[in-house]
Design an enzyme around this catalytic site. Structure first.
Site, PDB file in Angstrom:
ATOM      1  N   SER A  12     -12.279   5.072   2.317  1.00  0.00           N
ATOM      2  CA  SER A  12     -12.781   3.543   2.706  1.00  0.00           C
ATOM      3  C   SER A  12     -11.436   2.762   2.885  1.00  0.00           C
ATOM      4  O   SER A  12     -11.844   1.765   3.529  1.00  0.00           O
ATOM      5  CB  SER A  12     -13.702   2.943   1.456  1.00  0.00           C
ATOM      6  OG  SER A  12     -13.032   2.865   0.355  1.00  0.00           O
ATOM      7  N   ASN A  13     -10.492   2.645   2.457  1.00  0.00           N
ATOM      8  CA  ASN A  13      -9.250   2.076   2.569  1.00  0.00           C
ATOM      9  C   ASN A  13      -8.916   2.347   4.111  1.00  0.00           C
ATOM     10  O   ASN A  13      -8.503   1.266   4.824  1.00  0.00           O
ATOM     11  CB  ASN A  13      -8.416   2.170   1.662  1.00  0.00           C
ATOM     12  CG  ASN A  13      -8.627   1.349   0.325  1.00  0.00           C
ATOM     13  OD1 ASN A  13      -8.171   0.142   0.238  1.00  0.00           O
ATOM     14  ND2 ASN A  13      -8.911   2.073  -0.778  1.00  0.00           N
ATOM     15  N   MET A  89      -3.652  11.860  -2.281  1.00  0.00           N
ATOM     16  CA  MET A  89      -3.164  12.138  -3.663  1.00  0.00           C
ATOM     17  C   MET A  89      -2.130  12.986  -4.005  1.00  0.00           C
ATOM     18  O   MET A  89      -2.122  13.923  -5.111  1.00  0.00           O
ATOM     19  CB  MET A  89      -4.403  12.776  -4.364  1.00  0.00           C
ATOM     20  CG  MET A  89      -5.731  11.566  -4.355  1.00  0.00           C
ATOM     21  SD  MET A  89      -5.228   9.970  -4.833  1.00  0.00           S
ATOM     22  CE  MET A  89      -6.662   9.550  -5.908  1.00  0.00           C
ATOM     23  N   ARG A  90      -1.203  13.185  -3.285  1.00  0.00           N
ATOM     24  CA  ARG A  90      -0.210  13.713  -3.416  1.00  0.00           C
ATOM     25  C   ARG A  90       1.334  12.959  -3.453  1.00  0.00           C
ATOM     26  O   ARG A  90       1.432  12.132  -2.648  1.00  0.00           O
ATOM     27  CB  ARG A  90       0.110  14.935  -2.302  1.00  0.00           C
ATOM     28  CG  ARG A  90      -0.907  15.853  -2.604  1.00  0.00           C
ATOM     29  CD  ARG A  90      -0.623  17.217  -1.472  1.00  0.00           C
ATOM     30  NE  ARG A  90       0.678  17.673  -1.559  1.00  0.00           N
ATOM     31  CZ  ARG A  90       1.175  18.507  -2.202  1.00  0.00           C
ATOM     32  NH1 ARG A  90       0.701  18.888  -3.223  1.00  0.00           N
ATOM     33  NH2 ARG A  90       2.696  18.941  -2.060  1.00  0.00           N
ATOM     34  N   ASN A 106       1.392   1.942  -0.322  1.00  0.00           N
ATOM     35  CA  ASN A 106       0.302   2.538  -1.003  1.00  0.00           C
ATOM     36  C   ASN A 106      -0.536   1.544  -1.660  1.00  0.00           C
ATOM     37  O   ASN A 106      -0.172   0.701  -2.065  1.00  0.00           O
ATOM     38  CB  ASN A 106       0.799   3.470  -2.010  1.00  0.00           C
ATOM     39  CG  ASN A 106      -0.023   4.319  -2.989  1.00  0.00           C
ATOM     40  OD1 ASN A 106      -1.058   4.676  -2.227  1.00  0.00           O
ATOM     41  ND2 ASN A 106       0.043   4.442  -3.970  1.00  0.00           N
ATOM     42  N   HIS A 108      -3.106   1.204  -4.929  1.00  0.00           N
ATOM     43  CA  HIS A 108      -3.204   1.601  -6.197  1.00  0.00           C
ATOM     44  C   HIS A 108      -4.373   0.886  -6.996  1.00  0.00           C
ATOM     45  O   HIS A 108      -3.861  -0.324  -7.086  1.00  0.00           O
ATOM     46  CB  HIS A 108      -1.920   1.852  -7.054  1.00  0.00           C
ATOM     47  CG  HIS A 108      -2.157   2.641  -8.323  1.00  0.00           C
ATOM     48  ND1 HIS A 108      -2.575   4.137  -8.196  1.00  0.00           N
ATOM     49  CD2 HIS A 108      -2.367   2.376  -9.775  1.00  0.00           C
ATOM     50  CE1 HIS A 108      -2.466   4.445  -9.563  1.00  0.00           C
ATOM     51  NE2 HIS A 108      -2.606   3.287 -10.262  1.00  0.00           N
ATOM     52  N   ASP A 140       8.200   4.840  -3.130  1.00  0.00           N
ATOM     53  CA  ASP A 140       9.510   5.518  -3.384  1.00  0.00           C
ATOM     54  C   ASP A 140       9.191   6.800  -3.787  1.00  0.00           C
ATOM     55  O   ASP A 140       8.211   7.190  -3.646  1.00  0.00           O
ATOM     56  CB  ASP A 140      10.660   4.515  -4.067  1.00  0.00           C
ATOM     57  CG  ASP A 140      10.078   4.256  -5.723  1.00  0.00           C
ATOM     58  OD1 ASP A 140       9.009   4.936  -5.823  1.00  0.00           O
ATOM     59  OD2 ASP A 140      10.593   3.529  -6.364  1.00  0.00           O
ATOM     60  N   ASP A 144       3.622   5.782  -8.043  1.00  0.00           N
ATOM     61  CA  ASP A 144       3.078   4.388  -7.980  1.00  0.00           C
ATOM     62  C   ASP A 144       4.151   3.634  -8.574  1.00  0.00           C
ATOM     63  O   ASP A 144       4.047   2.825  -9.352  1.00  0.00           O
ATOM     64  CB  ASP A 144       1.994   4.676  -9.101  1.00  0.00           C
ATOM     65  CG  ASP A 144       0.760   5.446  -8.385  1.00  0.00           C
ATOM     66  OD1 ASP A 144       0.699   5.507  -7.098  1.00  0.00           O
ATOM     67  OD2 ASP A 144       0.136   6.213  -9.283  1.00  0.00           O
ATOM     68  N   GLU A 173      -9.881  -4.039  -3.001  1.00  0.00           N
ATOM     69  CA  GLU A 173      -8.799  -3.177  -2.515  1.00  0.00           C
ATOM     70  C   GLU A 173      -8.674  -3.468  -0.873  1.00  0.00           C
ATOM     71  O   GLU A 173      -7.641  -3.724  -0.383  1.00  0.00           O
ATOM     72  CB  GLU A 173      -8.895  -1.677  -2.693  1.00  0.00           C
ATOM     73  CG  GLU A 173      -8.472  -1.222  -4.208  1.00  0.00           C
ATOM     74  CD  GLU A 173      -8.799   0.177  -4.480  1.00  0.00           C
ATOM     75  OE1 GLU A 173      -8.402   0.982  -3.336  1.00  0.00           O
ATOM     76  OE2 GLU A 173      -9.217   0.594  -5.499  1.00  0.00           O
TER      77      GLU A 173
HETATM   78  C1  GAR Z   1      -8.731   4.139  -4.006  1.00  0.00           C
HETATM   79  O1  GAR Z   1      -9.261   3.430  -5.071  1.00  0.00           O
HETATM   80  C2  GAR Z   1      -7.341   4.070  -4.161  1.00  0.00           C
HETATM   81  O2  GAR Z   1      -6.778   2.877  -4.821  1.00  0.00           O
HETATM   82  C3  GAR Z   1      -6.986   5.407  -5.025  1.00  0.00           C
HETATM   83  O3  GAR Z   1      -7.895   6.316  -4.531  1.00  0.00           O
HETATM   84  C4  GAR Z   1      -8.861   5.673  -4.000  1.00  0.00           C
HETATM   85  C5  GAR Z   1      -9.169   6.205  -2.624  1.00  0.00           C
HETATM   86  O4  GAR Z   1     -10.444   5.651  -2.071  1.00  0.00           O
HETATM   87  N1  GAR Z   1      -5.728   5.613  -4.879  1.00  0.00           N
HETATM   88  C6  GAR Z   1      -4.941   6.249  -6.059  1.00  0.00           C
HETATM   89  O5  GAR Z   1      -5.463   6.395  -6.998  1.00  0.00           O
HETATM   90  C7  GAR Z   1      -3.492   6.579  -5.516  1.00  0.00           C
HETATM   91  N2  GAR Z   1      -2.598   6.721  -6.609  1.00  0.00           N
HETATM   92  P1  GAR Z   1     -10.630   5.860  -0.774  1.00  0.00           P
HETATM   93  O6  GAR Z   1     -10.428   7.149   0.014  1.00  0.00           O
HETATM   94  O7  GAR Z   1     -12.092   5.214  -0.430  1.00  0.00           O
HETATM   95  O8  GAR Z   1      -9.742   4.651   0.030  1.00  0.00           O
END
Ligand code: GAR
Length: 199
Positions: A12-13, A89-90, A106, A108, A140, A144, A173
Site C-alpha cells: 500500500s505504501n 522486510m529484510r 524507509n 516504519h 543505514d 530501523d 504512513e
Molecule cells: C507498513 O506498515 C510499513 O510501515 C511496515 O510494513 C507495512 C507494509 O505495508 N514496515 C516495516 O515494519 C518495516 N520495518 P504495505 O506493504 O501495505 O506498505
C-alpha cells in the site's frame, strides 16, 4: 528522480508513491521498477496494474550479500537514484547501503527509536503506549536506525486493538511517505550527523 521501490507484501505504501508520481504530486520523478523478494507479494499485481515494471528477486538460500547484489544490479540497470523501502522486510547489507549512500529511505510504523523490528504496532500496543505513530528515515546498516526525516504521532485509544492501531497508523504512513519524498525530490535538505534539515 528515478525511484526504485522494494516491497515484500501488500504494497500500500508503494501504491501511494506510484500514485503520487503519476498524479504529479511528486514532480520530476519516475518509478522505474518495483522489486519484491517474495513472488507472492500482493503489491506486484498492484504495481503492474499501474503500468510499473516489476521484478522478483527471490532469496534462494543465498547469502544476504549475494541476494542484495542482484537487487542492486536491477536497480542500477534502470538508473535508480532513490530507493524506497515500502514494507520490505529484510535488513540491507552494508554493500547495499554503500551502493546508494543517503539515497535509501524507509517507512516504519512506530515513533523510532521506539519499537524497531517486526510488528512494531503490536509491540507498541502490548507495551501500553498512549501515543505511537510512524517514521520516515534514511537507511543505514542498522535496523530501523538511520537519520529521521519525518514523524507523525497517532494516539492510541482505550478501544484500540493492535489491528485498529495498525490501520490508524497506516492511514498516516502514506501521506507521511509522500511528504518526505517531496523533501528529497526538491533536493534542498542536508544531513548533519543524525539530523536532517530542510525548509
Ligand atoms: C507498513 O506498515 C510499513 O510501515 C511496515 O510494513 C507495512 C507494509 O505495508 N514496515 C516495516 O515494519 C518495516 N520495518 P504495505 O506493504 O501495505 O506498505
Amino acid at each position: 528522480m528515478k525511484i526504485g521501490i522494494l516491497i515484500s507484501g501488500r504494497g500500500s505504501n508503494m501504491v501511494a508513491i506510484v500514485e503520487a508520481v503519476q498524479s504529479g504530486q511528486l514532480p520530476n520523478s519516475e518509478v522505474v521498477v518495483v522489486i519484491s523478494d517474495k513472488k507472492s507479494a500482493e503489491g506486484l499485481e498492484k504495481a503492474k496494474a499501474r503500468g510499473v515494471e516489476t521484478v522478483v528477486v527471490a532469496r534462494k538460500q543465498r547469502s544476504r550479500e549475494e541476494h542484495d547484489a542482484e537487487i542492486i544490479a536491477e536497480l542500477k540497470r534502470r538508473g535508480t537514484e532513490l530507493v524506497c523501502l515500502a514494507g520490505y522486510m529484510r535488513l540491507l547489507s552494508g554493500d547495499f547501503v554503500a551502493a546508494f549512500p543517503n539515497k535509501i529511505v524507509n517507512i516504519h510504523p512506530s515513533l523510532l527509536p521506539a519499537f524497531p523490528g517486526l510488528e512494531a504496532q503490536r509491540q507498541a500496543f502490548d507495551y501500553g503506549v498512549k501515543i505511537s505513530g510512524c517514521t520516515v528515515h534514511f537507511v543505514d546498516e542498522d535496523l530501523d536506525h538511520g537519520a529521521i526525516i519525518l514523524q507523525k504521532a497517532v494516539e492510541v485509544a482505550d478501544t484500540d486493538t493492535a489491528e485498529t492501531l495498525s490501520a490508524k497508523i497506516l492511514e498516516h504512513e502514506h501521506a507521511l511517505y509522500i511528504e518526505a519524498l517531496r523533501i528529497i525530490v526538491r533536493k534542498n535538505y542536508k544531513i548533519v550527523g543524525r539530523k536532517v534539515f530542510y525548509d
